[in-house]
Write an enzyme that holds these catalytic residues in place. Structure first.
Site, PDB file in Angstrom:
ATOM      1  CG  ASP A 103      -0.263  -0.531   2.446  1.00 32.78           C
ATOM      2  OD1 ASP A 103       0.918  -0.197   2.667  1.00 32.78           O
ATOM      3  OD2 ASP A 103      -0.884  -1.293   3.201  1.00 32.78           O
TER       4      ASP A 103
ATOM      5  CG  ASP B  29       0.439   4.012   4.286  1.00 33.37           C
ATOM      6  OD1 ASP B  29      -0.646   3.703   3.759  1.00 33.37           O
ATOM      7  OD2 ASP B  29       1.085   3.240   5.013  1.00 33.37           O
TER       8      ASP B  29
ATOM      9  CG  ASP C  16       7.669   0.713  12.847  1.00 36.10           C
ATOM     10  OD1 ASP C  16       8.074   1.424  11.924  1.00 36.10           O
ATOM     11  OD2 ASP C  16       6.924  -0.276  12.646  1.00 36.10           O
TER      12      ASP C  16
HETATM   13  P1  ATP Z   1       3.651  -3.572   5.285  1.00 34.19           P
HETATM   14  O1  ATP Z   1       2.566  -2.675   4.755  1.00 34.19           O
HETATM   15  O2  ATP Z   1       4.559  -4.147   4.266  1.00 34.19           O
HETATM   16  O3  ATP Z   1       3.112  -4.575   6.209  1.00 34.19           O
HETATM   17  P2  ATP Z   1       4.472  -1.189   6.611  1.00 34.19           P
HETATM   18  O4  ATP Z   1       5.758  -0.790   7.271  1.00 34.19           O
HETATM   19  O5  ATP Z   1       4.013  -0.367   5.474  1.00 34.19           O
HETATM   20  O6  ATP Z   1       4.633  -2.701   6.203  1.00 34.19           O
HETATM   21  P3  ATP Z   1       2.031  -0.450   7.872  1.00 34.19           P
HETATM   22  O7  ATP Z   1       1.304  -1.146   8.963  1.00 34.19           O
HETATM   23  O8  ATP Z   1       1.394  -0.283   6.552  1.00 34.19           O
HETATM   24  O9  ATP Z   1       3.389  -1.261   7.731  1.00 34.19           O
HETATM   25  O10 ATP Z   1       2.480   0.949   8.461  1.00 34.19           O
HETATM   26  C1  ATP Z   1       2.866   2.050   7.668  1.00 34.19           C
HETATM   27  C2  ATP Z   1       3.940   2.855   8.379  1.00 34.19           C
HETATM   28  O11 ATP Z   1       3.438   3.356   9.626  1.00 34.19           O
HETATM   29  C3  ATP Z   1       5.189   2.052   8.760  1.00 34.19           C
HETATM   30  O12 ATP Z   1       6.095   1.963   7.687  1.00 34.19           O
HETATM   31  C4  ATP Z   1       5.738   2.859   9.916  1.00 34.19           C
HETATM   32  O13 ATP Z   1       6.417   4.013   9.469  1.00 34.19           O
HETATM   33  C5  ATP Z   1       4.469   3.318  10.609  1.00 34.19           C
HETATM   34  N1  ATP Z   1       4.056   2.372  11.676  1.00 34.19           N
HETATM   35  C6  ATP Z   1       3.250   1.288  11.538  1.00 34.19           C
HETATM   36  N2  ATP Z   1       3.078   0.664  12.689  1.00 34.19           N
HETATM   37  C7  ATP Z   1       3.770   1.370  13.602  1.00 34.19           C
HETATM   38  C8  ATP Z   1       3.969   1.230  15.004  1.00 34.19           C
HETATM   39  N3  ATP Z   1       3.435   0.240  15.677  1.00 34.19           N
HETATM   40  N4  ATP Z   1       4.730   2.170  15.622  1.00 34.19           N
HETATM   41  C9  ATP Z   1       5.277   3.195  14.938  1.00 34.19           C
HETATM   42  N5  ATP Z   1       5.129   3.362  13.632  1.00 34.19           N
HETATM   43  C10 ATP Z   1       4.393   2.477  12.957  1.00 34.19           C
HETATM   44 MG    MG Z   2       2.150  -0.543   4.505  1.00 30.71          MG
END
Ligand code: ATP
Ligand code: MG
Length: 462
Positions: free
Chosen positions: A74, A76, A158
């Site tokens: 996705d 963001d 994170d």
């Molecule tokens: P994927 O979508 O491949 O699972 P992602 O890193 O994009 O991995 P998302 O859950 O879509 O995970 O989160 C988007 C962004 O939001 C992350 O890249 C991170 O910067 C932030 N994020 C997500 N979860 C947390 C958390 N628990 N604490 C701090 N920041 C977070």
């Molecule tokens: Mg993501």
């Protein structure tokens, strides 16, 4: 030397006592992300926000995945516009979330998440009246709606590799925490004090395991160190959130590696009760390993996967144990199976909160299993027409592959499924013959732990 030292301090900002930031602007020629790799909706939304006078960036997982030549799940967006301001720019948008408010902007059939830069929360002044509590007694954040600058937003993310901002206009990456370098070095590093960050949100420990497996990265030693001790904090996370993260982990395409790592770090307790125990039984371990491998392969081949099927697999040996136990008091096979199912699912609902919407599929897969052992009369034909046949059949084949169920049953069903109507009739086992075969099999397996022997022990099949 001294000049260099002072320049270092002038260029670096210490935003919190523990986190040092230094903005590096990475030009296109160094990162090679092309604008056309960005989802057109996300691109359009970021551009419109910029045209309205705000700053807006593609952020997080998408930037990371593009740098690693992976396909982002996705896209963001992070912006300095508040949720209300975003809401007024895009007609098809709505504000969602309470603990973490953001805006979902719809564009065609795609939904893009737009979040406002977050800032640090004021520290809790316990004891004072009228103060909003930001954390629970273990340090877990209860809400996160304080807005801040782009730099502060980077710090609140994170991992360093998840804190990169891509500006689609200048095509530059804004990197405050050396994440670009960590990506190149395949290093997963949490931002700030690892212990405090895990306390704020224990789910980050699961994300560390998942991202390391998915991205083939090493956990930085300081990031890995507190995980074993803080694992019990996962018990305080609301079950629905834990479930979402478990789903992401199990369907990451690297579930087997993740589960092995979860176990090595002591993180599996309480996620699926008794997962530890299951994995220590040779049959259970083999079955779960096969189920996870199978799921990983399907995801890597872009085939559909079903959470119900996977949960049914993860809990199957729990069911077998409970079923055997119930068969000592309840002699009939199916009522004893239903008792086992109720018992195990009740535990699950309390702990991991497998949402009830999966119960129907899980129960059907389990309750259809004894029916594969009947290979006479009209029953096999009826089983074929069951809408859930395919899932139950795949499940039965996994049981055979793991050595829990007689391989001949699987072979018979494979042939039966592929045969035409005439051949199917000819394949049916005569009733007497089936009972004789089953007795022969039971004698051979008298010492085995599978359900056939449970039935022999209790005489439940008569
Ligand atoms: P994927 O979508 O491949 O699972 P992602 O890193 O994009 O991995 P998302 O859950 O879509 O995970 O989160 C988007 C962004 O939001 C992350 O890249 C991170 O910067 C932030 N994020 C997500 N979860 C947390 C958390 N628990 N604490 C701090 N920041 C977070
Ligand atoms: Mg993501």
């Amino acid at each position: 030397m001294i000049r260099k030292f002072f320049r270092y301090f002038l260029e670096q900002k210490v935003l919190t006592a523990e986190t040092v930031t230094k903005l590096q602007l990475i030009p296109h020629k160094k990162h090679n992300i092309a604008r056309d790799q960005i989802n057109s909706c996300a691109l359009k939304i970021a551009t419109e926000l910029q045209q309205a006078g705000y700053s807006a960036f593609i952020v997080g997982g998408a930037v990371r995945d593009l740098l690693l030549d992976l396909k982002p799940k996705d896209f963001d967006i992070a912006t300095n516009a508040t949720p209300e301001e975003v809401r007024t720019i895009f007609r098809r948008s709505r504000i969602i979330g309470r603990r973490f408010q953001l805006v979902h902007v719809t564009c065609g059939s795609v939904i893009v998440e737009v979040s406002t830069f977050r800032g640090p929360l004021p520290s809790d002044t316990s004891g004072a009246e009228n103060t909003i509590k930001h954390t629970d007694p273990h340090g877990r954040l209860l809400h996160d709606n304080v807005f801040g600058s782009q730099e502060e937003d980077a710090i609140r993310r994170d991992f360093t590799i998840n804190a990169l901002f891509y500006d689609p206009t200048s095509e530059k990456i804004f990197d405050f925490l050396n994440g670009f370098n960590d990506i190149k070095e395949k290093k997963l590093r949490i931002i700030g004090s690892p212990e405090r960050r895990y306390r704020e949100d224990p789910v980050r420990m699961l994300r560390a395991v998942r991202l390391a497996a998915k991205l083939n990265m090493q956990l930085d030693p300081a990031t890995a160190a507190p995980i074993g001790d803080l694992a019990p904090l996962l018990q305080n996370v609301p079950p629905a959130r834990l479930f979402d993260e478990m789903l992401k982990l199990l369907f990451s395409g690297h579930a087997l590696a993740c589960v092995i790592d979860l176990r090595a770090r002591g993180l599996h307790h309480g996620l699926l009760p008794m997962l530890d125990m299951i994995l220590e039984q040779p049959l259970g371990e083999r079955f779960i390993t096969l189920a996870l491998k199978n799921t990983d392969q399907r995801i890597q081949q872009n085939k559909p996967v079903s959470p119900g099927f996977l949960f049914a697999s993860l809990l199957w040996h729990e069911i077998l144990t409970a079923w055997k136990r119930h068969l000592t008091t309840e002699k009939k096979l199916m009522p004893a199976l239903h008792m086992a199912i109720d018992e195990i699912l009740t535990i699950q609902h309390k702990k991991l909160a497998i949402p009830r919407r999966f119960d129907v599929v899980i129960k059907e897969i389990w309750t259809m299993q004894p029916r594969f052992e009947t290979r006479s009369g009209t029953k096999p034909f009826r089983l074929l027409t069951n809408p859930r046949f395919r899932a139950a059949y795949d499940f039965m084949l996994l049981r055979c592959e793991s050595g829990e169920l007689d391989k001949n049953i699987g072979e018979w069903w494979k042939a039966f499924v592929n045969a035409d109507a005439e051949k199917r009739k000819a394949m049916l086992v005569k009733n007497g013959e089936q009972i004789k075969r089953r007795k022969r099999r039971n004698r051979r397996k008298a010492t085995s732990t599978d359900l056939t022997s449970a039935r022999t022990m209790t005489g439940a099949e008569k």
